[in-house]
Scaffold this motif. Structure first.
Motif, PDB file in Angstrom:
ATOM      1  N   LEU A 191      -7.170 -10.480 -20.895  1.00 19.24           N
ATOM      2  CA  LEU A 191      -6.198  -9.344 -21.051  1.00 19.24           C
ATOM      3  C   LEU A 191      -4.964  -9.768 -20.744  1.00 19.24           C
ATOM      4  O   LEU A 191      -3.836  -8.966 -21.342  1.00 19.24           O
ATOM      5  N   GLY A 192      -4.537 -10.895 -20.475  1.00 18.23           N
ATOM      6  CA  GLY A 192      -3.063 -11.219 -20.282  1.00 18.23           C
ATOM      7  C   GLY A 192      -2.411 -11.297 -21.788  1.00 18.23           C
ATOM      8  O   GLY A 192      -1.054 -11.390 -21.855  1.00 18.23           O
ATOM      9  N   SER A 193      -3.252 -11.663 -22.702  1.00 22.76           N
ATOM     10  CA  SER A 193      -2.515 -11.913 -24.026  1.00 22.76           C
ATOM     11  C   SER A 193      -2.980 -10.909 -24.959  1.00 22.76           C
ATOM     12  O   SER A 193      -2.957 -10.826 -26.239  1.00 22.76           O
ATOM     13  N   ALA A 194      -3.511  -9.724 -24.289  1.00 22.91           N
ATOM     14  CA  ALA A 194      -4.243  -8.598 -25.096  1.00 22.91           C
ATOM     15  C   ALA A 194      -3.339  -7.561 -25.561  1.00 22.91           C
ATOM     16  O   ALA A 194      -2.255  -7.380 -24.815  1.00 22.91           O
ATOM     17  N   PRO A 195      -3.426  -6.925 -26.673  1.00 21.94           N
ATOM     18  CA  PRO A 195      -2.350  -5.628 -26.796  1.00 21.94           C
ATOM     19  C   PRO A 195      -2.667  -4.741 -25.877  1.00 21.94           C
ATOM     20  O   PRO A 195      -3.464  -4.566 -25.142  1.00 21.94           O
ATOM     21  N   ARG A 196      -1.655  -3.559 -25.724  1.00 22.05           N
ATOM     22  CA  ARG A 196      -1.748  -2.837 -24.750  1.00 22.05           C
ATOM     23  C   ARG A 196      -2.810  -1.756 -24.835  1.00 22.05           C
ATOM     24  O   ARG A 196      -3.350  -1.497 -23.919  1.00 22.05           O
ATOM     25  N   LEU A 197      -2.816  -1.462 -26.319  1.00 21.74           N
ATOM     26  CA  LEU A 197      -3.625  -0.025 -26.449  1.00 21.74           C
ATOM     27  C   LEU A 197      -5.088  -0.582 -26.753  1.00 21.74           C
ATOM     28  O   LEU A 197      -5.697  -0.439 -28.033  1.00 21.74           O
TER      29      LEU A 197
END
Length: 470
Positions: free
Chosen positions: A230-236
């Motif tokens: 999740l640290g490098s994932a998109p916000r939405l």
């Protein structure tokens, strides 16, 4: 449309029709694929027009819906086979049967269950909200009305939830609730939060360039996490549902929107069931919203045992005497790699349970909870039952493990926050941990290298970490 393309699309639509004769596979993938097929069949059906058709096919109507969105489109376009609208009707229309099966819900790729009705209403309200108008319709239709009605008509804590279990997580067709249903089941709350988040994201979208609905849903529900988690994932994306909702909607704003939605419904529908004294209503809404905030914004989403297909407990479990005083941190070591998808995390949970039950002879998986790197906590023995995680200490605290080997590397920052901040806040708020609880690493109490050098060094900086007292 050329004859070859027409035949291809016709075959696809016949596939939708065929699914209407049997219970459809109730996955978000099935729903998105069907939306894609409608978009290909009739390119003119997009944006608000497509959402209005989905609303009509799903029977989503009522005083507030018509007030904010106008009447639905009840007829399928001439070029769209009626069987396709039958398929959507079976997927979207929400109800709970006498057997406590919840319909109108789908299983998403991340392992959570979402009701489609509040999602669709929130999306349409967001697209219709434009210059000079507010997002009141998004809040009211996606979530606020449902919460308000449930708080007024059901006693706490039964006014929220429950979650449930799918008959099969690979080919989901029936979803059975785990208890007495409220008007705001977990699936309706999930769909409502998604409707608010995505509807707000669409606010002010240029009407002449409506978004491709299937593309929006794929990006949100089907993003695949990379090594950074999740640290490098998109916000939405859906694993960030609670975080996005928490950042977007404060408790004060939610309270205001619930009150406004109830007042508007009372005026439009003249609903005698809403005739409450002002003091009684304020108390019910205040207590209900406090419970909602704790359960759905402070607490992390916890994947229940039935979702990861746990085997039954062997023997008779022992109740814990709550609240507990300790949190014991572990790593799994094996599996050694962080899990980034629901499918992999669930497989890892089953693997650990087999090892604990079959090789070690324990009654169940030993941990109270397990954190994946997919954004979710997985239920082991849970809040109420004594685990087998920290020898000699199992009655005194919860054992929480993070999937992976953290001898030299750390879990992702969101995974650490999930355990350090969200799970512990949930435990304290629910009177499962005392407020001044103590965090220990497994190695402080047992001759082991667990939770790994890197993770143990990390938790030594946590506010609740303590050395073992002699």
């Amino acid at each position: 449309m050329g004859s070859t393309a027409t035949r291809i699309v016709a075959m696809v639509m016949l596939g939708i029709a065929a699914r209407c004769h049997d219970p459809p596979q109730r996955s978000m993938e099935s729903f998105i694929a069907a939306v894609e097929q409608v978009e290909a069949w009739n390119p003119e059906l997009k944006g608000v027009a497509l959402l209005r058709s989905l609303r009509g096919w799903g029977g989503l109507d009522g005083p507030l819906v018509r007030h904010f969105l106008g009447p639905p489109s009840e007829e399928a376009p001439p070029t769209l086979p009626s069987a396709a609208s039958d398929f959507f009707r079976s997927m979207i229309g929400h109800r709970v049967t006498e057997a406590r099966e919840e319909e109108g819900v789908v299983l998403t790729q991340d392992g959570t269950t979402v009701a489609l009705a509040p999602l669709i209403l929130g999306l349409e309200a967001g697209l219709l909200a434009g210059e000079g108008s507010s997002l009141s319709g998004v809040y009211a239709l996606a979530l606020a009305q449902t919460l308000g009605l449930s708080f007024l008509r059901s006693p706490l804590p039964d006014s929220l939830g429950p979650d449930g279990c799918w008959d099969n997580v690979t080919s989901p067709r029936a979803f059975a609730l785990s208890g007495t249903p409220s008007l705001a089941t977990d699936a309706l709350v999930n769909g409502g939060m998604d409707g608010v988040v995505l509807g707000t994201e669409l606010f002010g979208h240029a009407p002449e360039r409506p978004p491709v609905l299937s593309g929006l849903l794929r990006r949100y529900y089907q993003h695949r996490l990379r090594d950074g988690g999740l640290g490098s994932a998109p916000r939405l994306i859906s694993p960030r549902r609670r975080q996005n909702f928490r950042e977007l909607v404060s408790p004060a704003l939610l309270r205001e929107q619930v009150r406004e939605a109830l007042a508007l419904r009372r005026r439009l529908a003249e609903d005698p069931a809403l005739a409450q004294g002002a003091e009684t209503e304020a108390a019910a809404l205040g207590a209900g919203l406090e419970l909602f905030v704790r359960r759905y914004t402070e607490c992390p989403a916890i994947i229940p045992r039935c979702q990861w297909e746990a085997e039954p407990y062997r023997g008779t479990p022992t109740l814990l005497a709550l609240p507990l005083s300790f949190l014991y941190v572990h790593h799994t070591y094996e599996p050694s790699r962080p899990c980034l998808t629901f499918q992999q995390c669930a497989a890892d949970m089953r693997s650990m349970q087999r090892f604990h039950q079959d090789d070690r002879g324990w009654d169940d998986i030993g941990y109270s909870f397990v954190a994946g790197s997919d954004g979710y906590i997985y239920e082991g023995r849970g809040w109420n039952w004594r685990g087998a995680h920290t020898k000699g200490q199992n009655s005194r605290g919860y054992g929480v493990s993070i999937i992976g080997d953290y001898t030299t590397d750390l879990p992702s920052r969101p995974t650490l926050e999930l355990v350090r901040d969200r799970l512990t806040a949930c435990a304290v708020g629910g009177d499962r941990l005392i407020a001044n609880y103590t965090v220990h690493g497994h190695r402080q109490l047992v001759n082991t290298s667990c939770p790994g050098d890197a993770l143990f060094s990390e938790i030594q900086g946590w506010a609740h970490f303590r050395e073992v007292q002699p």
